[in-house]
Design a protein around this motif. Structure first.
Motif, short mmCIF file in Angstrom:
data_model
loop_
_atom_site.label_atom_id
_atom_site.label_comp_id
_atom_site.label_asym_id
_atom_site.label_seq_id
_atom_site.Cartn_x
_atom_site.Cartn_y
_atom_site.Cartn_z
N ALA A 35 -42.92 -3.24 12.86
CA ALA A 35 -41.82 -3.89 12.16
C ALA A 35 -40.81 -2.89 11.61
CB ALA A 35 -42.36 -4.76 11.03
N HIS A 36 -41.20 -1.62 11.50
CA HIS A 36 -40.28 -0.60 11.00
C HIS A 36 -39.34 -0.08 12.09
CE1 HIS A 36 -43.54 0.21 7.82
NE2 HIS A 36 -42.54 -0.41 7.23
N MET A 37 -39.61 -0.44 13.33
CA MET A 37 -38.81 0.03 14.46
C MET A 37 -37.84 -1.07 14.88
SD MET A 37 -41.97 1.81 16.51
CE MET A 37 -40.99 2.33 17.93
N SER A 264 -37.53 -17.51 5.19
CA SER A 264 -38.79 -17.02 5.75
C SER A 264 -39.81 -16.88 4.63
CB SER A 264 -38.58 -15.67 6.45
OG SER A 264 -38.15 -14.69 5.51
N ARG A 265 -41.00 -17.41 4.85
CA ARG A 265 -42.04 -17.26 3.83
C ARG A 265 -42.92 -16.04 4.09
NH1 ARG A 265 -46.98 -17.76 5.28
NH2 ARG A 265 -47.65 -18.96 7.10
N ALA A 266 -42.80 -15.46 5.29
CA ALA A 266 -43.60 -14.29 5.66
C ALA A 266 -42.76 -13.36 6.51
CB ALA A 266 -44.86 -14.71 6.42
N ASN A 267 -42.76 -12.08 6.14
CA ASN A 267 -42.03 -11.07 6.90
C ASN A 267 -42.38 -9.72 6.30
OD1 ASN A 267 -40.17 -9.80 8.66
ND2 ASN A 267 -38.80 -11.56 8.55
N THR A 268 -41.68 -8.68 6.72
CA THR A 268 -41.89 -7.38 6.09
C THR A 268 -41.43 -7.45 4.64
OG1 THR A 268 -39.68 -6.59 6.69
CG2 THR A 268 -41.43 -6.24 8.30
N SER A 269 -41.82 -6.46 3.85
CA SER A 269 -41.46 -6.46 2.43
C SER A 269 -39.95 -6.47 2.24
CB SER A 269 -42.08 -5.25 1.73
OG SER A 269 -41.66 -4.04 2.33
N THR A 323 -46.71 -11.26 -1.81
CA THR A 323 -48.04 -10.66 -1.79
C THR A 323 -48.47 -10.41 -0.35
OG1 THR A 323 -49.08 -12.85 -1.77
CG2 THR A 323 -48.70 -11.83 -3.92
N GLY A 324 -49.55 -9.66 -0.22
CA GLY A 324 -50.10 -9.38 1.11
C GLY A 324 -50.73 -8.02 1.16
N MET A 329 -46.64 -7.14 6.85
CA MET A 329 -46.26 -8.50 6.51
C MET A 329 -46.58 -8.85 5.06
SD MET A 329 -44.84 -9.60 9.21
CE MET A 329 -44.74 -11.38 9.01
N LYS A 330 -45.61 -9.48 4.40
CA LYS A 330 -45.79 -9.99 3.05
C LYS A 330 -45.52 -11.49 3.07
CE LYS A 330 -46.52 -5.87 1.41
NZ LYS A 330 -47.86 -5.46 0.94
N ASN A 331 -46.06 -12.20 2.09
CA ASN A 331 -45.90 -13.64 1.99
C ASN A 331 -45.43 -14.04 0.61
OD1 ASN A 331 -47.42 -14.94 4.55
ND2 ASN A 331 -48.50 -13.09 3.91
#
Length: 392
Positions: A35-37, A264-269, A323-324, A329-331
């Motif tokens: 996800a950082h790329m 979005s409820r979930a994705n990178t921080s 959180t996560g 991935m964070k939620n």
């Protein structure tokens, strides 16, 4: 092997580095997840800090400055990056380097990996339908024309100039976005009313469905489900969708309509809780389980609400409450979303006045984004001509 022009296989001139380490014992500070790329961007603009969360056993491949990272999952995304720091990545990200820099310049290698022919090869050799992957052995026999070192150097120089143009436009776009957010915050201070919980501005939240999609480009006709990457603050990205493996499970109740406010409820921080507005009706496109539809009250302007959700203060609230334990991935739960404190004017006249000002500021930012896309298209065309012109 000489430095003259020649036909080579990737495995003859590129080494797959497998420097396996324990990130804690190796005293490494940074990690890079997929996800950082960013697709089409050779720079690593984002990274995670080792120790901030649970990385998992897959993160054990050390990379060093100058080495090339290549995402081996969903290779059509063209996730290729050149490291400028030392860190650790997962075993699904290949760490690559040239065997002999006097034959294949280090700066030329990532360009080969970004080329259309190489991408076609990697996609063709990928295995699996839900999360396709490729092995390095599948890439090693990819054959391509390798020009002389002098010609490689000219190509690298030309592409670096194109990248510089993209960088400058991206900087302008970032500044335009910063001005837009500053305007939101300045007006929020003059709303004359205290921030209120987001839940008081909504009639509800509609959650998407968890359905299996296949990695097939969505052409608009087939029933499809959103990817979380469709929610972009620069605008809704309808192309970020997956065709349903079971089309008859499409749910009309979560189909997208013009004006829908998505989150979005979930994705990178960095991207969790991002929001956007849907530009038109999409009868064959539905929400996924990682996407939500916020339903404003009838007297709440959805465009204005979207603008204030982009303010720095609200973004800080979202990121701090997400959180996560995963590596990327964070939620954020619906309960926490409803509790976000939102600046919103108490009277309609103020709302109408400020939303027009916010729209104008955002249009400036999006016009700069369009210029960035144009520059990237030119860069892609230049890459294709430079690397593939002699082979066509």
């Amino acid at each position: 092997m000489t430095a003259a022009s020649q036909q080579v296989c990737l495995g003859e001139v590129v080494r797959h580095v497998k420097d396996r380490v324990d990130p804690d014992k190796a005293n490494l500070q940074w990690y890079v997840a997929g996800a950082h790329m960013n697709s089409g961007d050779l720079r690593l603009g984002r990274r995670g800090r080792v120790g901030d969360g649970y990385l998992g056993p897959a993160f054990h491949m050390r990379f060093r400055p100058g080495q090339v990272l290549y995402g081996s999952r969903r290779t059509y995304l063209r996730k290729v990056a050149v490291a400028d720091f030392e860190g650790v990545t997962s075993n699904t990200t290949f760490v690559l380097e040239t065997v002999d820099p006097m034959v294949l310049l280090p700066g030329y290698l990532p360009l080969v990996l970004q080329s259309e022919r190489f991408t076609e090869h990697s996609v063709r050799e990928s295995k699996g339908s839900v999360n396709p992957y490729v092995n390095f052995s599948d890439l090693a026999w990819f054959e391509f024309h390798l020009p002389s070192v002098d010609e490689q150097r000219r190509v690298v120089t030309a592409l670096e100039a194109a990248d510089g143009c993209v960088d400058r436009l991206t900087t302008l776009k970032r500044r335009g976005r910063g001005l837009w957010r500053s305007l939101i915050e300045q007006h929020a201070e003059r709303f004359g009313s205290a921030p209120v919980p987001l839940g008081e501005l909504l009639t509800g939240i509609t959650a998407g469905k968890s359905l299996v999609g296949i990695d097939e480009a969505w052409a608009g006709g087939q029933p499809a489900v959103l990817k979380v990457s469709a929610i972009d603050p620069d605008g809704f990205r309808s192309e970020e969708a997956k065709v349903l493996s079971e089309p008859d499970r499409f749910d009309d109740s979560v189909a997208l309509t013009a004006g829908d406010l998505l989150m979005s409820r979930a994705n990178t921080s960095e991207l969790v809780g991002e929001s956007c507005l849907v530009d038109r009706d999409y009868q064959n496109l539905m929400l996924s389980d990682k996407t939500l539809r916020l339903v404003p009250r009838p007297d709440v302007d959805s465009r204005l609400l979207w603008h204030v959700l982009q303010s720095t203060d609200v973004r800080h609230q979202i990121v701090s409450r997400a959180t996560g334990t995963g590596s990327a991935m964070k939620n954020i739960s619906q309960k926490k979303i409803l509790a976000l404190m939102i600046p919103y004017p108490g009277d309609r006249s103020t709302a109408t006045e400020v939303v027009d000002a916010f729209d104008r500021a955002h249009e400036t930012s999006t016009s700069l984004q369009a210029r960035v896309h144009q520059a990237r298209s030119v860069r892609t065309a230049l890459l294709t001509k430079a690397l593939e012109g002699e082979e066509q």
